[in-house]
Design a protein around this motif. Structure first.
Motif, PDB file in Angstrom:
ATOM      1  N   VAL A 164      59.953 -22.800   8.207  1.00  0.00           N
ATOM      2  CA  VAL A 164      59.101 -23.001   6.889  1.00  0.00           C
ATOM      3  C   VAL A 164      59.410 -22.018   6.099  1.00  0.00           C
ATOM      4  CG1 VAL A 164      57.581 -23.683   5.388  1.00  0.00           C
ATOM      5  CG2 VAL A 164      57.812 -24.575   7.441  1.00  0.00           C
ATOM      6  N   VAL A 165      60.707 -22.446   4.788  1.00  0.00           N
ATOM      7  CA  VAL A 165      60.758 -21.588   3.865  1.00  0.00           C
ATOM      8  C   VAL A 165      60.584 -22.195   2.098  1.00  0.00           C
ATOM      9  CG1 VAL A 165      63.219 -20.767   2.540  1.00  0.00           C
ATOM     10  CG2 VAL A 165      63.147 -20.680   5.160  1.00  0.00           C
ATOM     11  N   GLY A 166      59.578 -21.258   2.024  1.00  0.00           N
ATOM     12  CA  GLY A 166      59.214 -21.451   0.787  1.00  0.00           C
ATOM     13  C   GLY A 166      59.373 -20.821  -0.213  1.00  0.00           C
ATOM     14  N   ILE A 167      58.680 -20.680  -1.688  1.00  0.00           N
ATOM     15  CA  ILE A 167      58.084 -19.869  -2.387  1.00  0.00           C
ATOM     16  C   ILE A 167      58.240 -18.278  -1.505  1.00  0.00           C
ATOM     17  CG2 ILE A 167      57.878 -18.781  -4.800  1.00  0.00           C
ATOM     18  CD1 ILE A 167      57.658 -21.177  -5.420  1.00  0.00           C
ATOM     19  N   ARG A 168      58.834 -17.439  -1.763  1.00  0.00           N
ATOM     20  CA  ARG A 168      58.429 -16.675  -1.572  1.00  0.00           C
ATOM     21  C   ARG A 168      57.550 -15.583  -1.914  1.00  0.00           C
ATOM     22  NH1 ARG A 168      62.264 -15.701   4.090  1.00  0.00           N
ATOM     23  NH2 ARG A 168      61.011 -17.588   5.271  1.00  0.00           N
ATOM     24  N   TYR A 169      56.524 -14.732  -2.282  1.00  0.00           N
ATOM     25  CA  TYR A 169      56.249 -13.685  -3.094  1.00  0.00           C
ATOM     26  C   TYR A 169      56.036 -12.004  -2.215  1.00  0.00           C
ATOM     27  CZ  TYR A 169      54.714 -17.111  -6.028  1.00  0.00           C
ATOM     28  OH  TYR A 169      54.862 -19.182  -6.983  1.00  0.00           O
ATOM     29  N   LEU A 170      55.666 -11.315  -3.243  1.00  0.00           N
ATOM     30  CA  LEU A 170      55.564  -9.747  -2.651  1.00  0.00           C
ATOM     31  C   LEU A 170      54.319 -10.064  -2.630  1.00  0.00           C
ATOM     32  CD1 LEU A 170      58.527  -8.195  -5.147  1.00  0.00           C
ATOM     33  CD2 LEU A 170      58.413  -8.712  -1.935  1.00  0.00           C
ATOM     34  N   HIS A 171      54.141  -8.895  -2.102  1.00  0.00           N
ATOM     35  CA  HIS A 171      52.661  -8.338  -1.876  1.00  0.00           C
ATOM     36  C   HIS A 171      52.253  -6.945  -2.115  1.00  0.00           C
ATOM     37  CE1 HIS A 171      53.583 -12.459   0.441  1.00  0.00           C
ATOM     38  NE2 HIS A 171      52.056 -12.667   0.295  1.00  0.00           N
ATOM     39  N   ASP A 172      50.746  -6.647  -2.037  1.00  0.00           N
ATOM     40  CA  ASP A 172      50.131  -5.448  -2.357  1.00  0.00           C
ATOM     41  C   ASP A 172      50.876  -4.711  -0.946  1.00  0.00           C
ATOM     42  OD1 ASP A 172      47.752  -5.947  -1.744  1.00  0.00           O
ATOM     43  OD2 ASP A 172      47.310  -5.375  -3.400  1.00  0.00           O
ATOM     44  N   LYS A 200      47.753  -4.176   0.872  1.00  0.00           N
ATOM     45  CA  LYS A 200      46.634  -3.955   1.503  1.00  0.00           C
ATOM     46  C   LYS A 200      46.884  -6.198   1.782  1.00  0.00           C
ATOM     47  CE  LYS A 200      42.801  -1.656  -0.428  1.00  0.00           C
ATOM     48  NZ  LYS A 200      41.677  -2.280  -1.643  1.00  0.00           N
ATOM     49  N   GLY A 201      48.387  -6.599   1.140  1.00  0.00           N
ATOM     50  CA  GLY A 201      48.372  -7.284   2.089  1.00  0.00           C
ATOM     51  C   GLY A 201      48.505  -8.780   0.388  1.00  0.00           C
ATOM     52  N   ARG A 202      47.981  -8.412   0.045  1.00  0.00           N
ATOM     53  CA  ARG A 202      47.664  -9.463  -0.943  1.00  0.00           C
ATOM     54  C   ARG A 202      48.970  -9.696  -2.016  1.00  0.00           C
ATOM     55  NH1 ARG A 202      42.722  -5.838  -3.145  1.00  0.00           N
ATOM     56  NH2 ARG A 202      44.719  -4.454  -3.294  1.00  0.00           N
ATOM     57  N   GLN A 203      48.577 -11.486  -2.405  1.00  0.00           N
ATOM     58  CA  GLN A 203      50.038 -11.547  -2.633  1.00  0.00           C
ATOM     59  C   GLN A 203      50.162 -10.687  -3.933  1.00  0.00           C
ATOM     60  OE1 GLN A 203      50.910 -15.534  -2.634  1.00  0.00           O
ATOM     61  NE2 GLN A 203      51.206 -15.836  -5.521  1.00  0.00           N
ATOM     62  N   ILE A 204      50.501  -9.938  -5.095  1.00  0.00           N
ATOM     63  CA  ILE A 204      51.191  -9.837  -6.345  1.00  0.00           C
ATOM     64  C   ILE A 204      51.724 -11.214  -7.315  1.00  0.00           C
ATOM     65  CG2 ILE A 204      50.629  -7.516  -5.601  1.00  0.00           C
ATOM     66  CD1 ILE A 204      53.183  -7.039  -6.092  1.00  0.00           C
ATOM     67  N   HIS A 205      52.013 -11.138  -8.441  1.00  0.00           N
ATOM     68  CA  HIS A 205      52.875 -11.785  -9.201  1.00  0.00           C
ATOM     69  C   HIS A 205      54.124 -11.239  -9.436  1.00  0.00           C
ATOM     70  CE1 HIS A 205      48.831 -11.497 -11.119  1.00  0.00           C
ATOM     71  NE2 HIS A 205      49.123 -13.303 -11.019  1.00  0.00           N
ATOM     72  N   HIS A 206      55.155 -11.254  -8.558  1.00  0.00           N
ATOM     73  CA  HIS A 206      56.347 -11.419  -8.323  1.00  0.00           C
ATOM     74  C   HIS A 206      57.807 -11.547  -6.797  1.00  0.00           C
ATOM     75  CE1 HIS A 206      56.244  -8.948 -11.513  1.00  0.00           C
ATOM     76  NE2 HIS A 206      55.498  -8.034 -11.327  1.00  0.00           N
ATOM     77  N   LEU A 207      58.860 -11.932  -7.125  1.00  0.00           N
ATOM     78  CA  LEU A 207      59.158 -13.027  -5.681  1.00  0.00           C
ATOM     79  C   LEU A 207      60.133 -11.441  -5.147  1.00  0.00           C
ATOM     80  CD1 LEU A 207      60.523 -15.829  -8.554  1.00  0.00           C
ATOM     81  CD2 LEU A 207      58.206 -15.601  -6.963  1.00  0.00           C
ATOM     82  N   LYS A 208      60.226 -12.589  -3.802  1.00  0.00           N
ATOM     83  CA  LYS A 208      61.059 -11.735  -2.941  1.00  0.00           C
ATOM     84  C   LYS A 208      62.512 -12.015  -3.713  1.00  0.00           C
ATOM     85  CE  LYS A 208      59.241 -11.172   1.483  1.00  0.00           C
ATOM     86  NZ  LYS A 208      58.510 -11.001   2.467  1.00  0.00           N
ATOM     87  N   GLY A 209      63.746 -11.010  -3.411  1.00  0.00           N
ATOM     88  CA  GLY A 209      65.035 -11.614  -3.986  1.00  0.00           C
ATOM     89  C   GLY A 209      65.991 -12.295  -2.813  1.00  0.00           C
ATOM     90  N   CYS A 210      66.962 -12.805  -3.362  1.00  0.00           N
ATOM     91  CA  CYS A 210      68.246 -13.783  -2.992  1.00  0.00           C
ATOM     92  C   CYS A 210      68.651 -13.790  -3.844  1.00  0.00           C
ATOM     93  CB  CYS A 210      67.994 -15.611  -2.502  1.00  0.00           C
ATOM     94  SG  CYS A 210      68.328 -15.663  -1.240  1.00  0.00           S
ATOM     95  N   GLY A 211      70.829 -13.477  -2.806  1.00  0.00           N
ATOM     96  CA  GLY A 211      71.901 -13.819  -3.552  1.00  0.00           C
ATOM     97  C   GLY A 211      72.420 -12.310  -4.221  1.00  0.00           C
TER      98      GLY A 211
END
Length: 432
Positions: free
Chosen positions: A272-280, A282-293
């Motif tokens: 499964v590949v969904g939208i992948r967010y960055l984490h702090d 403590k493992g909590r999602q933050i408002h930024h994305l992992k990159g591609c290409g």
């Protein structure tokens, strides 16, 4: 290019495909020859549009270890969109409704909604601040179950405009992302992936149990209250596995949410590949994305949308690194089957070598390509079109205007062009 080894479910399917019955003991298996292989076929009792089931079966048979058309280890792949392709309705949006009804959306950092997305407009920030207020401390739950104005504004902005009709996002590349989709996933910021998966599982129980057509009121907005896996797609996924073709999901919903649903349709969570967010830390999602290409993490420039969806397919499924992930791979390295329902899917579905399946939701750019490449038009057609299996739409009353149905990087309309540069003519909606 090699994919990971086939897991236990695929191995079991392969054994079943060559006729190694579990009921036989070792002695019996040695004493008697194996029966003639019986390769699984798509279930004829499940209705498809005229000729589509046979078309898909032919594509599967042409890439099958069970049929012997490819040898084991070649690792053929099929790629599916999730929302409205595998299931009826949208698991990302459905989970957002659960968050709002249960006061799980957190006040943004510094009570500043501009921190929630790089492309959010001042008008959207102002509307959210007014509707949701600043009394709740940053990082604490907003009372969206009772503050209907806040819930309504959030729901409006997940669709790209404020409740007053102003643009909520500007400045992003419309071939690489849809900022409102990303912002919808940003509503889970502050939670770990495990917490988000738990929310998704709890929402899933209700959505699966509710009958087709069920609705709910969130804020003052009425929206769907059921999500069902299409039986035809579940059967297609199982048949692919039995033929040694590995099914993947590439979705524009957040990855932990899609993983919570994936087993219900026969997918393994590691595919499964969904939208992948960055984490702090403590493992909590933050408002930024992992990159591609080649786009760096945190740049927030690209995600699973149109050409960005090709990028994530190539990067996460096929292991292509850097800018090459944005390019179309050679045919022998691409998915044999692709399935989608909307403009977000058009590039990766078009990349499929044997079968491009379009679930018809009347989305112009996507359907222009699907009708132009329809297999029934004769030799070389690789597209199949099927109405939605649950609550299908009626025929579109006017043709798709393909001269203006395309999407440019700045969001302006453009012609939908073939590989040779010619413009696809207007297309009549004939599969409904």
């Amino acid at each position: 290019m090699r994919l990971r080894r086939l897991g236990a479910p695929l191995l079991a399917a392969a054994l079943a495909c060559v006729g190694l019955g579990a009921a036989l003991g070792a002695g019996e298996a040695d004493a008697a020859p194996a029966p003639t292989p019986q390769c699984r076929q798509l279930d004829p009792s499940l209705p498809w549009h005229d000729g589509v089931r046979e078309f898909l079966q032919k594509a599967i048979d042409a890439n099958s270890t069970c049929m012997g058309t490819v040898v084991p280890g070649q690792n053929k792949v099929a790629i599916f969109d999730w929302d409205n392709t595998v299931v009826k309705n949208d698991v990302g949006r459905g989970t957002n409704m659960y968050l709002l009804k249960n006061d799980l959306v957190l006040q943004p950092p510094n009570k500043d909604w501009s921190r929630t997305n790089r492309f959010i407009t001042k008008a959207a920030v102002k509307a959210l601040t007014k509707a949701c207020g600043t009394k709740v401390p940053a990082g604490k739950p907003l009372p969206t179950s009772t503050n209907t104005a806040c819930a309504d504004e959030i729901i409006a902005i997940t669709s790209g405009k404020t409740k007053a009709g102003e643009e909520a996002f500007k400045g992003f590349d419309h071939r690489w992302m849809e900022a409102s989709f990303v912002w919808g996933g940003n509503l889970a910021a502050g939670y770990t992936d495990a917490q988000l998966a738990t929310f998704a599982q709890k929402a899933k129980v209700g959505y699966e149990a509710n009958p087709v057509g069920s609705t709910q009121v969130v804020g003052t907005s009425t929206t769907f209250d059921y999500i069902h896996v299409y039986p035809q797609i579940r059967d297609l996924v199982g048949t692919l596995v039995a033929h040694g073709i590995t099914p993947w999901v590439v979705s524009a919903s957040p990855e932990p949410i899609v993983k919570a649903w994936a087993p219900s349709a026969g997918f393994t969570v590691d595919h499964v590949v969904g939208i992948r967010y960055l984490h702090d830390r403590k493992g909590r999602q933050i408002h930024h994305l992992k990159g591609c290409g080649g786009q760096p993490d945190g740049a927030d420039t690209i995600t699973n949308y149109i050409d960005g969806k090709r990028c994530w397919t190539n990067q996460a499924v096929f292991g292509v690194k850097g800018k090459k992930a944005l390019k179309r791979l050679p045919a022998d390295q691409r998915q044999v089957l692709g399935a989608g329902d909307s403009v977000t899917d058009v590039t990766f579905v078009k990349d499929a070598t044997h079968a491009s399946l379009a679930i018809n939701r009347n989305v112009p750019e996507f359907m222009c390509r699907a009708y132009d490449g329809l297999f029934s038009k004769g030799k070389g057609g690789t597209w199949a079109i099927n109405p939605m299996f649950i609550e299908p739409l009626p025929q579109r009353p006017t043709p798709y205007q393909c001269s203006t149905a395309g999407t440019t990087r700045n969001g302006d309309p453009a012609p939908v062009r073939r590989a040779d540069g010619s413009i696809i003519p207007d297309q009549v909606d004939s599969v409904f």
